[in-house]
Design a protein around this motif. Structure first.
Motif, PDB file in Angstrom:
ATOM      1  N   ALA A  36     -12.165   2.890  15.793  1.00 24.78           N
ATOM      2  CA  ALA A  36     -12.925   3.329  14.486  1.00 24.78           C
ATOM      3  C   ALA A  36     -14.178   3.243  14.625  1.00 24.78           C
ATOM      4  O   ALA A  36     -15.132   3.675  13.627  1.00 24.78           O
ATOM      5  CB  ALA A  36     -12.306   2.710  13.251  1.00 24.78           C
ATOM      6  N   GLN A  79      -3.997   4.782  16.024  1.00 29.35           N
ATOM      7  CA  GLN A  79      -4.040   5.974  15.191  1.00 29.35           C
ATOM      8  C   GLN A  79      -3.139   5.733  13.990  1.00 29.35           C
ATOM      9  O   GLN A  79      -1.900   5.135  14.239  1.00 29.35           O
ATOM     10  CB  GLN A  79      -4.218   7.221  15.725  1.00 29.35           C
ATOM     11  CG  GLN A  79      -2.956   7.894  16.049  1.00 29.35           C
ATOM     12  CD  GLN A  79      -2.520   7.295  17.761  1.00 29.35           C
ATOM     13  OE1 GLN A  79      -2.944   6.469  18.016  1.00 29.35           O
ATOM     14  NE2 GLN A  79      -1.354   8.071  18.184  1.00 29.35           N
ATOM     15  N   THR A  80      -3.430   6.372  12.661  1.00 29.68           N
ATOM     16  CA  THR A  80      -2.725   6.195  11.620  1.00 29.68           C
ATOM     17  C   THR A  80      -1.438   7.383  11.650  1.00 29.68           C
ATOM     18  O   THR A  80      -0.700   7.021  10.825  1.00 29.68           O
ATOM     19  CB  THR A  80      -3.411   6.199  10.218  1.00 29.68           C
ATOM     20  OG1 THR A  80      -3.950   7.354  10.198  1.00 29.68           O
ATOM     21  CG2 THR A  80      -4.360   5.102  10.301  1.00 29.68           C
ATOM     22  N   THR A  81      -1.626   8.445  12.268  1.00 29.18           N
ATOM     23  CA  THR A  81      -0.505   9.385  12.173  1.00 29.18           C
ATOM     24  C   THR A  81      -0.457   9.834  13.788  1.00 29.18           C
ATOM     25  O   THR A  81      -1.376   9.833  14.345  1.00 29.18           O
ATOM     26  CB  THR A  81      -0.697  10.470  11.097  1.00 29.18           C
ATOM     27  OG1 THR A  81      -2.022  11.058  11.775  1.00 29.18           O
ATOM     28  CG2 THR A  81      -1.140  10.239   9.825  1.00 29.18           C
ATOM     29  N   GLU A 110       1.006  -1.118  -0.108  1.00 27.96           N
ATOM     30  CA  GLU A 110       0.044   0.229  -0.056  1.00 27.96           C
ATOM     31  C   GLU A 110       1.068   1.146  -0.093  1.00 27.96           C
ATOM     32  O   GLU A 110       2.019   1.239   0.292  1.00 27.96           O
ATOM     33  CB  GLU A 110      -1.004   0.203   1.113  1.00 27.96           C
ATOM     34  CG  GLU A 110      -0.371   0.286   2.558  1.00 27.96           C
ATOM     35  CD  GLU A 110      -1.381   0.260   3.467  1.00 27.96           C
ATOM     36  OE1 GLU A 110      -1.494  -0.322   4.837  1.00 27.96           O
ATOM     37  OE2 GLU A 110      -2.462   1.026   3.527  1.00 27.96           O
ATOM     38  N   PRO A 141      -5.802  -4.450   6.219  1.00 28.66           N
ATOM     39  CA  PRO A 141      -4.589  -3.909   5.601  1.00 28.66           C
ATOM     40  C   PRO A 141      -4.886  -3.033   4.312  1.00 28.66           C
ATOM     41  O   PRO A 141      -5.936  -3.374   3.765  1.00 28.66           O
ATOM     42  CB  PRO A 141      -3.829  -4.916   5.131  1.00 28.66           C
ATOM     43  CG  PRO A 141      -4.650  -6.135   5.032  1.00 28.66           C
ATOM     44  CD  PRO A 141      -5.956  -6.100   5.845  1.00 28.66           C
ATOM     45  N   GLY A 142      -4.278  -2.082   4.129  1.00 27.66           N
ATOM     46  CA  GLY A 142      -4.351  -1.220   3.007  1.00 27.66           C
ATOM     47  C   GLY A 142      -5.221  -0.007   2.955  1.00 27.66           C
ATOM     48  O   GLY A 142      -5.490   0.699   1.933  1.00 27.66           O
ATOM     49  N   LEU A 143      -5.802   0.602   4.082  1.00 22.60           N
ATOM     50  CA  LEU A 143      -6.510   1.563   4.414  1.00 22.60           C
ATOM     51  C   LEU A 143      -5.874   2.713   5.132  1.00 22.60           C
ATOM     52  O   LEU A 143      -6.509   3.604   5.621  1.00 22.60           O
ATOM     53  CB  LEU A 143      -7.849   1.449   4.941  1.00 22.60           C
ATOM     54  CG  LEU A 143      -8.829   0.079   4.294  1.00 22.60           C
ATOM     55  CD1 LEU A 143      -9.804  -0.088   5.013  1.00 22.60           C
ATOM     56  CD2 LEU A 143      -9.164   0.753   2.808  1.00 22.60           C
ATOM     57  N   LEU A 144      -4.426   2.588   5.528  1.00 28.79           N
ATOM     58  CA  LEU A 144      -3.657   3.474   6.016  1.00 28.79           C
ATOM     59  C   LEU A 144      -4.066   4.958   5.535  1.00 28.79           C
ATOM     60  O   LEU A 144      -4.225   6.178   6.106  1.00 28.79           O
ATOM     61  CB  LEU A 144      -2.394   3.410   5.856  1.00 28.79           C
ATOM     62  CG  LEU A 144      -1.394   2.820   7.104  1.00 28.79           C
ATOM     63  CD1 LEU A 144       0.202   2.586   6.871  1.00 28.79           C
ATOM     64  CD2 LEU A 144      -1.756   3.429   8.237  1.00 28.79           C
ATOM     65  N   GLY A 145      -4.189   5.126   4.175  1.00 34.69           N
ATOM     66  CA  GLY A 145      -4.288   6.501   3.586  1.00 34.69           C
ATOM     67  C   GLY A 145      -5.729   6.931   3.715  1.00 34.69           C
ATOM     68  O   GLY A 145      -5.900   8.019   3.339  1.00 34.69           O
ATOM     69  N   GLN A 146      -6.780   6.015   4.094  1.00 34.62           N
ATOM     70  CA  GLN A 146      -7.953   6.589   4.480  1.00 34.62           C
ATOM     71  C   GLN A 146      -7.985   6.732   6.220  1.00 34.62           C
ATOM     72  O   GLN A 146      -9.083   6.936   6.597  1.00 34.62           O
ATOM     73  CB  GLN A 146      -9.118   5.544   4.020  1.00 34.62           C
ATOM     74  CG  GLN A 146      -9.473   5.780   2.701  1.00 34.62           C
ATOM     75  CD  GLN A 146      -8.589   5.214   1.751  1.00 34.62           C
ATOM     76  OE1 GLN A 146      -7.682   4.289   1.870  1.00 34.62           O
ATOM     77  NE2 GLN A 146      -8.447   5.613   0.460  1.00 34.62           N
ATOM     78  N   GLY A 147      -6.954   6.664   6.542  1.00 40.78           N
ATOM     79  CA  GLY A 147      -6.850   6.831   8.226  1.00 40.78           C
ATOM     80  C   GLY A 147      -7.338   5.739   9.121  1.00 40.78           C
ATOM     81  O   GLY A 147      -7.686   5.759  10.323  1.00 40.78           O
ATOM     82  N   LEU A 148      -7.482   4.415   8.438  1.00 42.88           N
ATOM     83  CA  LEU A 148      -8.081   3.520   9.089  1.00 42.88           C
ATOM     84  C   LEU A 148      -6.476   2.332   9.441  1.00 42.88           C
ATOM     85  O   LEU A 148      -6.073   1.768   8.441  1.00 42.88           O
ATOM     86  CB  LEU A 148      -9.193   2.761   8.530  1.00 42.88           C
ATOM     87  CG  LEU A 148      -9.569   1.415   9.202  1.00 42.88           C
ATOM     88  CD1 LEU A 148     -10.288   1.877  10.581  1.00 42.88           C
ATOM     89  CD2 LEU A 148     -10.591   0.871   8.414  1.00 42.88           C
ATOM     90  N   ALA A 155       0.647   5.318   1.033  1.00 39.94           N
ATOM     91  CA  ALA A 155      -0.289   6.423   1.817  1.00 39.94           C
ATOM     92  C   ALA A 155       0.436   7.655   1.703  1.00 39.94           C
ATOM     93  O   ALA A 155       1.630   7.760   1.729  1.00 39.94           O
ATOM     94  CB  ALA A 155      -0.790   5.812   3.273  1.00 39.94           C
ATOM     95  N   PHE A 186      -4.865   9.805  11.127  1.00 39.97           N
ATOM     96  CA  PHE A 186      -5.286   9.670  12.692  1.00 39.97           C
ATOM     97  C   PHE A 186      -6.294   8.898  12.955  1.00 39.97           C
ATOM     98  O   PHE A 186      -6.305   7.635  13.645  1.00 39.97           O
ATOM     99  CB  PHE A 186      -5.488  11.242  13.278  1.00 39.97           C
ATOM    100  CG  PHE A 186      -5.321  10.869  14.932  1.00 39.97           C
ATOM    101  CD1 PHE A 186      -4.144  10.857  15.343  1.00 39.97           C
ATOM    102  CD2 PHE A 186      -6.628  11.080  15.606  1.00 39.97           C
ATOM    103  CE1 PHE A 186      -4.283  10.823  17.005  1.00 39.97           C
ATOM    104  CE2 PHE A 186      -6.540  10.909  16.763  1.00 39.97           C
ATOM    105  CZ  PHE A 186      -5.431  10.615  17.820  1.00 39.97           C
ATOM    106  N   ALA A 187      -7.883   9.312  12.354  1.00 39.16           N
ATOM    107  CA  ALA A 187      -8.626   8.311  12.505  1.00 39.16           C
ATOM    108  C   ALA A 187      -9.391   8.191  11.167  1.00 39.16           C
ATOM    109  O   ALA A 187      -9.262   8.985  10.366  1.00 39.16           O
ATOM    110  CB  ALA A 187      -9.951   9.102  13.509  1.00 39.16           C
ATOM    111  N   GLN A 206      -4.908  -1.123  10.495  1.00 36.97           N
ATOM    112  CA  GLN A 206      -5.181  -2.435  10.002  1.00 36.97           C
ATOM    113  C   GLN A 206      -5.879  -3.291  11.040  1.00 36.97           C
ATOM    114  O   GLN A 206      -6.962  -3.927  10.774  1.00 36.97           O
ATOM    115  CB  GLN A 206      -4.085  -2.995   9.710  1.00 36.97           C
ATOM    116  CG  GLN A 206      -4.301  -4.754   9.484  1.00 36.97           C
ATOM    117  CD  GLN A 206      -3.029  -5.462   8.974  1.00 36.97           C
ATOM    118  OE1 GLN A 206      -1.899  -4.993   8.311  1.00 36.97           O
ATOM    119  NE2 GLN A 206      -3.013  -6.884   9.115  1.00 36.97           N
TER     120      GLN A 206
END
Lengths: 253, 341
Positions: B137, B252-254, A56, B22-29, A58, A147-148, B31
């Motif tokens: 989430a 969280q993703t960031t 992926e 997996p694969g949704l980091l760019g959407q903020g989610l 991002a 973040f979320a 794994q």
């Protein structure tokens, strides 16, 4: 390979490993429009190349993150491939993503629904009227989602809004809350505690897990805010089941 | 009518978990998925079914369960006292749960996360490609009494298998690699970090584990000016007061706190499963070595089905040998294993 562990180069872009299965390409260590644009463009280019072993891609505010399977793609060769891609053009001059949209989102500023509006306006050195004027004429861009789930970081606002986060956290702001700090606006995708100031309330749901498109916004989209009364927000909430919160959407051409 | 699991009583955090999204980091989610992925793989091996099947994760405390039709089960992860209609069950083993019998699972004796696997897997409707609850989430929820979960078809019958679990409940040394922000910490701080004994704060959850220790805080230089940056599970983030917080599957993703390094995936279950009285120490290893450890770890997981063996029973402990064998069904340690997904 150990010398890759600690980035020593001070110039950008730079590549560094994140855990055993990630590479981070950073374009700047502070937010800038060109660095954000570069991160988005590099993401699109890597996705378009469809490299084997990449799982992926991002972006965050000024960087592109690549997650890969380290058992099928080694760090050295992936780093070389990415470096070649970086060298192929000036990424800070790349175009913005295709298919960007403009969301015009109804928002209640202040009142007991958004109790830190006055405080934030004062911190920005603006009267309440001037603050609403500034926030409703601005058209910030979604810089990153993070973040979320589905949560947009948008910017940049007028320099007056370069106000710091609070030192103490607000224990809980609701979903749809509009918060401000450091020339950015966020619409929260879930109730959360935060150091950002709660200045507006929308009925916009950034994350709709049950919907066909669960993530409402994408990096590159733009938002603007339309001031409404608490009664109108109430009406929107009663009538709208889509999560759109009364927002209009148009494609940016 | 299709098979279902009925929950009569549940601890405070019993959730459906699989390998996450997996694969949704760019959407903020992030794994998400099982806090102890090794336990997920062990359960799948014991039931001879794909490791992609969803199971129940029980944080600290199990519950009381029933099935509407005879169902194979396996128990892995943090051991908990378990019984069927009062008869004690071995942990790290597969069993038959007869329709209508009461499966009781108590508190964790060691570790944090115990797992109840069901033949055919939990078959709730996937959300964004997975069944795992992601509480942070707002996907799925902690299951309460009288929840009823559909189960998938189970083509197999063998039970009575056991395996020796990969050691991960007693803490010990946790390997980490340097990461993007390791250079923000002075070398002496990184050195002291590796010579400090940590204990997991009891308030940890699936988002992360806060670590307690004696001594000065672990401060980065210039820590307040860091731009919010991508986070991966295993990242060791230093919060404002210089306390390490190891990020787990629902992170969280960031985040804007500096990270001193990243725990390798093979050792992350040691953090998730660190219970009271367990100590953790960190050691930095080079990236090439970390990848080699990961290769061996993935090979170990792939070989788990072959590491199972028949559960030996002491006939003196059996109240009725004949009925015991009837409910246990066929035993085989050598059948072919379906390869998942």
């Amino acid at each position: 390979m150990s010398q890759m562990n600690v980035p020593t180069a001070t110039e950008f872009p730079r590549i560094a490993p994140v855990g055993i299965a990630g590479l981070l390409v950073s374009f700047a260590d502070r937010l800038s429009e060109p660095a954000n644009r570069a991160a988005l463009a590099l993401r699109a280019a890597i996705e378009a190349e469809g490299m084997d072993g990449i799982e992926e891609v991002a972006t965050s505010l000024t960087s592109t993150f690549i997650r890969f399977d380290p058992l099928h793609l080694d760090h050295a060769s992936l780093t070389a491939q990415i470096q070649a891609l970086l060298d192929s053009q000036d990424w800070t001059r790349a175009d913005l993503p295709q298919g960007r949209r403009h969301f015009r989102i109804p928002c209640v500023f202040g009142t007991d629904l958004a109790p830190q509006f006055d405080e934030a306006a004062a911190a920005a050195g603006l009267s309440a009227e001037a603050a609403i004027e500034s926030l409703t004429t601005a058209r910030p861009r979604v810089l990153t989602i993070g973040f979320a789930p589905g949560q947009p970081y948008t910017g940049q606002l007028d320099p007056a809004w370069d106000i710091p986060r609070q030192t103490a956290l607000t224990p809980r702001v609701p979903e749809g809350a509009l918060v401000v700090a450091i020339r950015q606006l966020i619409i929260f995708s879930a109730p959360t505690q935060t150091g950002w100031r709660h200045i507006g309330q929308t009925a916009f749901r950034c994350f709709r897990p049950e919907a066909e498109e669960p993530f409402a916004l994408r990096p590159g989209d733009e938002i603007s805010l339309r001031a409404i009364s608490p009664a109108e927000l109430e009406r929107i909430r009663a009538e709208d089941r889509s999560g759109q919160g009364g927002a209009d959407v148009e494609v940016i051409r | 009518m299709s098979r279902a699991l009925i929950i009569h009583r549940a601890g405070p955090q019993v959730t459906v978990q699989d390998r996450g999204r997996p694969g949704l980091l760019g959407q903020g989610l992030s794994q998400g998925g099982a806090a102890d992925p090794v336990a997920l793989a062990e359960g799948a091996a014991l039931l001879r079914q794909p490791a992609s099947h969803a199971a129940l994760e029980m944080a600290g405390m199990g519950g009381a369960f029933e099935v509407t039709q005879d169902t194979r089960i396996a128990l892995t992860g943090a051991p908990m006292a378990a019984s069927i209609d009062g008869q004690a069950l071995a942990w790290n083993a597969s069993h038959l749960l007869p329709a209508g019998a009461r499966l009781e699972i108590g508190a964790a004796q060691r570790g944090i996360y115990g797992y109840l696997h069901l033949g055919g897997g939990v078959a709730t409707d996937p959300v964004l490609g997975a069944r795992a609850a992601h509480l942070a989430a707002g996907i799925g929820r902690a299951l309460g009494p009288d929840a009823r979960l559909p189960l998938g078809d189970d083509p197999r019958t063998e039970v009575g298998l056991t395996l020796d679990p990969e050691p991960r409940l007693a803490g010990g040394t946790v390997r980490m690699t340097r990461s993007v922000q390791t250079g923000l910490f002075d070398p002496e701080v990184l050195e002291r970090f590796q010579h400090t004994a940590f204990a997991r704060d009891a308030r940890g959850n699936r988002m992360g584990a806060r670590l307690e220790f004696a001594g000065a805080p672990f401060a980065a230089s210039g820590q307040l000016s860091i731009l919010s940056e991508v986070i991966v599970p295993g990242d060791i983030q230093m919060t404002g007061d210089g306390t390490p917080f190891v990020l787990l599957p629902e992170c969280q993703t960031t985040g804007g706190y500096p990270r001193i390094g990243t725990v390798i995936p093979a050792d992350l279950p040691k953090i998730a499963q660190a219970g009271p009285g367990v100590f953790l120490r960190f050691v930095v290893i080079e990236l090439a070595e970390a990848v080699e450890v990961h290769r061996r770890h993935m090979a170990m997981l792939a070989k788990l089905p072959g590491a199972t063996r028949p559960l030996l029973r002491d006939p003196a402990q059996m109240q009725d040998l004949l009925s015991y064998q009837l409910i246990s069904g066929a035993i085989s340690g050598h059948e072919d294993v379906e390869q998942g997904d």
